[in-house]
Design a protein around this motif. Structure first.
Motif, PDB file in Angstrom:
ATOM      1  N   TRP A   1     -14.099   4.369  -5.210  1.00  0.00           N
ATOM      2  CA  TRP A   1     -13.244   5.308  -5.802  1.00  0.00           C
ATOM      3  C   TRP A   1     -11.172   5.547  -4.864  1.00  0.00           C
ATOM      4  CZ3 TRP A   1     -10.690   9.317  -3.440  1.00  0.00           C
ATOM      5  CH2 TRP A   1     -11.613   9.551  -2.230  1.00  0.00           C
ATOM      6  N   ILE A   2     -11.620   5.124  -3.532  1.00  0.00           N
ATOM      7  CA  ILE A   2     -10.934   5.365  -2.871  1.00  0.00           C
ATOM      8  C   ILE A   2      -9.458   3.497  -3.651  1.00  0.00           C
ATOM      9  CG2 ILE A   2     -11.574   4.168  -0.267  1.00  0.00           C
ATOM     10  CD1 ILE A   2      -8.889   6.682  -1.133  1.00  0.00           C
ATOM     11  N   THR A   3     -10.374   2.821  -3.415  1.00  0.00           N
ATOM     12  CA  THR A   3      -9.136   1.520  -3.767  1.00  0.00           C
ATOM     13  C   THR A   3      -9.126   2.014  -5.200  1.00  0.00           C
ATOM     14  OG1 THR A   3     -11.264   0.350  -3.005  1.00  0.00           O
ATOM     15  CG2 THR A   3      -9.907  -0.748  -4.326  1.00  0.00           C
ATOM     16  N   GLU A   4      -9.180   2.333  -5.925  1.00  0.00           N
ATOM     17  CA  GLU A   4      -9.452   2.889  -7.028  1.00  0.00           C
ATOM     18  C   GLU A   4      -7.390   3.617  -7.294  1.00  0.00           C
ATOM     19  OE1 GLU A   4     -10.105   1.632 -10.659  1.00  0.00           O
ATOM     20  OE2 GLU A   4     -12.014   1.554  -9.874  1.00  0.00           O
ATOM     21  N   ALA A   5      -7.730   4.465  -6.623  1.00  0.00           N
ATOM     22  CA  ALA A   5      -6.977   5.793  -6.047  1.00  0.00           C
ATOM     23  C   ALA A   5      -5.317   4.501  -5.209  1.00  0.00           C
ATOM     24  CB  ALA A   5      -7.118   6.787  -4.806  1.00  0.00           C
ATOM     25  N   PHE A   6      -5.653   4.331  -4.867  1.00  0.00           N
ATOM     26  CA  PHE A   6      -4.526   3.061  -4.072  1.00  0.00           C
ATOM     27  C   PHE A   6      -3.851   2.052  -4.740  1.00  0.00           C
ATOM     28  CE2 PHE A   6      -3.596  -0.932  -1.689  1.00  0.00           C
ATOM     29  CZ  PHE A   6      -2.414  -1.174  -1.433  1.00  0.00           C
ATOM     30  N   ILE A   7      -5.132   1.703  -5.730  1.00  0.00           N
ATOM     31  CA  ILE A   7      -4.006   0.701  -6.635  1.00  0.00           C
ATOM     32  C   ILE A   7      -3.310   1.327  -7.443  1.00  0.00           C
ATOM     33  CG2 ILE A   7      -4.489  -0.816  -8.759  1.00  0.00           C
ATOM     34  CD1 ILE A   7      -7.155  -1.783  -7.041  1.00  0.00           C
ATOM     35  N   ASP A   8      -3.421   2.250  -7.688  1.00  0.00           N
ATOM     36  CA  ASP A   8      -2.711   3.385  -8.284  1.00  0.00           C
ATOM     37  C   ASP A   8      -1.628   3.541  -8.093  1.00  0.00           C
ATOM     38  OD1 ASP A   8      -2.051   5.036 -11.566  1.00  0.00           O
ATOM     39  OD2 ASP A   8      -2.669   6.709  -9.855  1.00  0.00           O
ATOM     40  N   ALA A   9      -1.641   3.960  -6.956  1.00  0.00           N
ATOM     41  CA  ALA A   9      -0.335   4.514  -5.961  1.00  0.00           C
ATOM     42  C   ALA A   9       0.449   3.015  -5.768  1.00  0.00           C
ATOM     43  CB  ALA A   9      -0.371   5.227  -5.049  1.00  0.00           C
ATOM     44  N   ALA A  10      -0.186   2.405  -5.348  1.00  0.00           N
ATOM     45  CA  ALA A  10       0.639   0.823  -4.923  1.00  0.00           C
ATOM     46  C   ALA A  10       1.335   0.335  -5.711  1.00  0.00           C
ATOM     47  CB  ALA A  10      -0.745   0.240  -4.283  1.00  0.00           C
ATOM     48  N   ARG A  11       0.862   0.456  -7.120  1.00  0.00           N
ATOM     49  CA  ARG A  11       2.008  -0.225  -8.796  1.00  0.00           C
ATOM     50  C   ARG A  11       2.793   0.323  -8.696  1.00  0.00           C
ATOM     51  NH1 ARG A  11      -3.678  -1.689 -11.927  1.00  0.00           N
ATOM     52  NH2 ARG A  11      -3.936  -3.848 -12.082  1.00  0.00           N
ATOM     53  N   GLU A  12       2.858   1.312  -7.358  1.00  0.00           N
ATOM     54  CA  GLU A  12       5.003   1.726  -8.401  1.00  0.00           C
ATOM     55  C   GLU A  12       5.587   2.269  -6.672  1.00  0.00           C
ATOM     56  OE1 GLU A  12       4.516   5.914  -7.735  1.00  0.00           O
ATOM     57  OE2 GLU A  12       3.134   6.725  -9.308  1.00  0.00           O
TER      58      GLU A  12
ATOM     59  N   MET B   1      -1.849  -3.094  10.437  1.00  0.00           N
ATOM     60  CA  MET B   1      -1.460  -1.555   9.829  1.00  0.00           C
ATOM     61  C   MET B   1      -2.942  -0.447   9.690  1.00  0.00           C
ATOM     62  SD  MET B   1       1.240   0.625   8.313  1.00  0.00           S
ATOM     63  CE  MET B   1       0.986   1.318   6.608  1.00  0.00           C
ATOM     64  N   GLU B   2      -3.201   1.181   9.987  1.00  0.00           N
ATOM     65  CA  GLU B   2      -4.087   1.948   9.661  1.00  0.00           C
ATOM     66  C   GLU B   2      -3.406   3.099   7.962  1.00  0.00           C
ATOM     67  OE1 GLU B   2      -7.423   5.046  11.367  1.00  0.00           O
ATOM     68  OE2 GLU B   2      -5.661   4.957  12.370  1.00  0.00           O
ATOM     69  N   ALA B   3      -4.268   2.646   7.072  1.00  0.00           N
ATOM     70  CA  ALA B   3      -4.078   3.989   6.269  1.00  0.00           C
ATOM     71  C   ALA B   3      -4.478   4.591   5.851  1.00  0.00           C
ATOM     72  CB  ALA B   3      -4.544   2.853   4.725  1.00  0.00           C
ATOM     73  N   LEU B   4      -3.703   5.636   7.354  1.00  0.00           N
ATOM     74  CA  LEU B   4      -3.805   6.840   7.456  1.00  0.00           C
ATOM     75  C   LEU B   4      -2.043   7.866   7.034  1.00  0.00           C
ATOM     76  CD1 LEU B   4      -3.004   9.300   9.106  1.00  0.00           C
ATOM     77  CD2 LEU B   4      -5.809   9.101   8.716  1.00  0.00           C
ATOM     78  N   LYS B   5      -2.928   8.079   5.827  1.00  0.00           N
ATOM     79  CA  LYS B   5      -1.522   8.134   4.593  1.00  0.00           C
ATOM     80  C   LYS B   5      -0.966   9.708   5.153  1.00  0.00           C
ATOM     81  CE  LYS B   5      -4.451  11.608   1.226  1.00  0.00           C
ATOM     82  NZ  LYS B   5      -4.947  11.185  -0.028  1.00  0.00           N
TER      83      LYS B   5
ATOM     84  N   LYS C   1       3.014   9.152  -5.853  1.00  0.00           N
ATOM     85  CA  LYS C   1       1.541   9.706  -5.190  1.00  0.00           C
ATOM     86  C   LYS C   1       1.333   9.178  -3.810  1.00  0.00           C
ATOM     87  CE  LYS C   1      -0.667   8.003  -9.753  1.00  0.00           C
ATOM     88  NZ  LYS C   1       0.467   7.404 -10.575  1.00  0.00           N
ATOM     89  N   SER C   2       0.699  10.114  -2.872  1.00  0.00           N
ATOM     90  CA  SER C   2       0.914  10.518  -1.500  1.00  0.00           C
ATOM     91  C   SER C   2      -0.196   8.913  -1.230  1.00  0.00           C
ATOM     92  CB  SER C   2      -0.880  11.515  -1.406  1.00  0.00           C
ATOM     93  OG  SER C   2      -1.889  10.791  -1.736  1.00  0.00           O
ATOM     94  N   MET C   3      -0.576   7.817  -1.386  1.00  0.00           N
ATOM     95  CA  MET C   3      -0.830   6.332  -1.371  1.00  0.00           C
ATOM     96  C   MET C   3       0.245   5.707  -1.464  1.00  0.00           C
ATOM     97  SD  MET C   3      -5.266   6.526  -1.633  1.00  0.00           S
ATOM     98  CE  MET C   3      -5.494   4.880  -0.689  1.00  0.00           C
ATOM     99  N   TYR C   4       1.014   5.937  -1.843  1.00  0.00           N
ATOM    100  CA  TYR C   4       2.043   4.959  -2.213  1.00  0.00           C
ATOM    101  C   TYR C   4       2.910   4.773  -0.692  1.00  0.00           C
ATOM    102  CZ  TYR C   4       7.318   4.136  -2.940  1.00  0.00           C
ATOM    103  OH  TYR C   4       8.671   3.422  -2.686  1.00  0.00           O
ATOM    104  N   TYR C   5       3.207   5.602  -0.487  1.00  0.00           N
ATOM    105  CA  TYR C   5       3.787   5.626   1.167  1.00  0.00           C
ATOM    106  C   TYR C   5       3.220   4.881   2.442  1.00  0.00           C
ATOM    107  CZ  TYR C   5       6.378   9.633  -0.940  1.00  0.00           C
ATOM    108  OH  TYR C   5       7.194  10.595  -2.372  1.00  0.00           O
ATOM    109  N   GLU C   6       1.592   4.649   2.037  1.00  0.00           N
ATOM    110  CA  GLU C   6       1.388   3.738   2.690  1.00  0.00           C
ATOM    111  C   GLU C   6       1.884   2.445   2.340  1.00  0.00           C
ATOM    112  OE1 GLU C   6      -2.936   3.439   1.848  1.00  0.00           O
ATOM    113  OE2 GLU C   6      -2.393   5.739   2.412  1.00  0.00           O
ATOM    114  N   ALA C   7       1.473   1.716   1.023  1.00  0.00           N
ATOM    115  CA  ALA C   7       1.297   0.973   0.551  1.00  0.00           C
ATOM    116  C   ALA C   7       3.329   0.760   1.080  1.00  0.00           C
ATOM    117  CB  ALA C   7       1.518   0.939  -0.823  1.00  0.00           C
ATOM    118  N   ALA C   8       4.360   1.583   0.337  1.00  0.00           N
ATOM    119  CA  ALA C   8       5.625   0.838   0.529  1.00  0.00           C
ATOM    120  C   ALA C   8       5.766   0.990   2.508  1.00  0.00           C
ATOM    121  CB  ALA C   8       6.592   2.366  -0.043  1.00  0.00           C
TER     122      ALA C   8
END
Length: 334
Positions: free
Chosen positions: A14-25, A121-125, A280-287
């Motif tokens: 589920w965390i991967t699903e959330a990451f992909i959803d956010a990272a696509r932004e 990098m650690e994905a600590l959002k 979304k919160s996980m966007y910022y780590e991806a960006a």
């Protein structure tokens, strides 16, 4: 570097699903490959997310030429091995928290990153959210800081399964899991990012029969302040977190996903320093991760190697005091 960073995915939960959803932004994110030990699982996941390439051999994916980076969300005990395999093939690594089972593993990961000239990098959002930057920018208004209090107690639905006799990954020491690793880290990492390494660590916890901690508390001593941390997967709390200074306190609604932040001064006035998150919160780590790759950087200035290493060193010591030892600690805790 091309305009797109091609990502491989390790872990299909589920965390991967959330990451992909956010990272696509995030500008520059491209989903290119997925790895799973099961071809069927990889195929289903790839079809759902329109991923072109599937792999059941991690080294093969790392050497395939179809990815530039990986997002790792496998069980904690696999993080170091998965990351090092990828970095040896020149692949940048964004690894879910906790980045490793212990500080020993992380030191090996950092060495691999440096030897191969790649970003780790650690994905600590939470430390990458706009709300945390607001805390950093305003903490001096408190005057001398005397206490940091962080609370993250969230009853786990998996605990119901545990009580019914099914030990899922979340409560299995084989996967370097438990309450400290899952939730406590959200309390510890911001502390380290703000105030550095403590002088003294005292820890207690409630151990479950499976061999992991259900909940725990830490008291950490600094030269002129202390920190009190509470975390749990077997109880729930709605208490906010707080940084107490001589002039007032910064009150934080949720330490794991900072949104509402205000300064409550001793004279009764209140200053809202919240910063609205536009994504979304996980966007910022991806960006952050993508921007670092494009800039040719091999370490984040926020989720630094030092911050990640200090956080794991604190958790290592806390686990020793609680008697919480993982199979992954065999080499680390000799």
């Amino acid at each position: 570097m091309t305009s797109k960073i091609r990502f491989g995915i390790i872990g299909t939960n589920w965390i991967t699903e959330a990451f992909i959803d956010a990272a696509r932004e995030a500008e520059g994110f491209e989903l290119s490959a997925v790895y799973s030990r099961s071809a069927e699982t990889a195929g289903v996941f790839a079809a759902k997310h329109k991923i072109t390439n599937t792999f059941t051999d991690l080294a093969e994916m790392a050497a395939s030429g179809v990815i530039d980076a990986v997002y790792i969300a496998s069980p904690n005990s696999f993080h170091a091995g998965h990351a090092i395999t990828c970095m040896k093939h020149g692949i940048h690594v964004l690894c879910e928290k906790p980045i490793a089972s212990n500080a020993y593993e992380l030191r090996q990961m950092i060495a691999a990153a440096q030897e191969n000239g790649v970003l780790l990098m650690e994905a600590l959002k939470s430390t990458l959210l706009p709300g945390f930057k607001a805390i950093q920018d305003n903490v001096t208004k408190l005057g001398e800081v005397r206490r940091y209090f962080a609370n993250y107690c969230q009853y786990s639905s998996r605990y119901d399964a545990y009580k019914a006799g099914t030990v899922l990954n979340a409560f299995n020491p084989v996967f370097s899991n438990g309450s400290l690793m899952d939730l406590g880290i959200y309390c510890i990492y911001p502390l380290v990012a703000l105030f550095g390494k403590p002088d003294v660590i005292k820890a207690t916890g409630v151990m479950l029969e499976s061999g992991v901690d259900g909940e725990g508390s830490l008291v950490l001593q600094y030269p002129s302040m202390d920190a009190v941390i509470m975390y749990s997967k077997i109880t729930h709390s709605s208490l906010p977190s707080e940084i107490q200074g001589e002039n007032g306190s910064i009150v934080i609604d949720k330490i794991s996903e900072i949104s509402k932040v205000e300064i409550q001064y001793r004279n009764g006035t209140v200053e809202d320093i919240s910063v609205q998150a536009d994504h979304k919160s996980m966007y910022y780590e991806a960006a952050e991760f993508i921007a670092l790759i494009k800039a040719g950087r091999t370490e984040s200035s926020v989720n630094t190697f030092e911050n990640s290493l200090t956080t794991l060193e604190i958790m290592d010591e806390a686990r020793k005091q609680m008697g919480l030892i993982y199979p992954a600690d065999t080499a680390a805790f000799k």
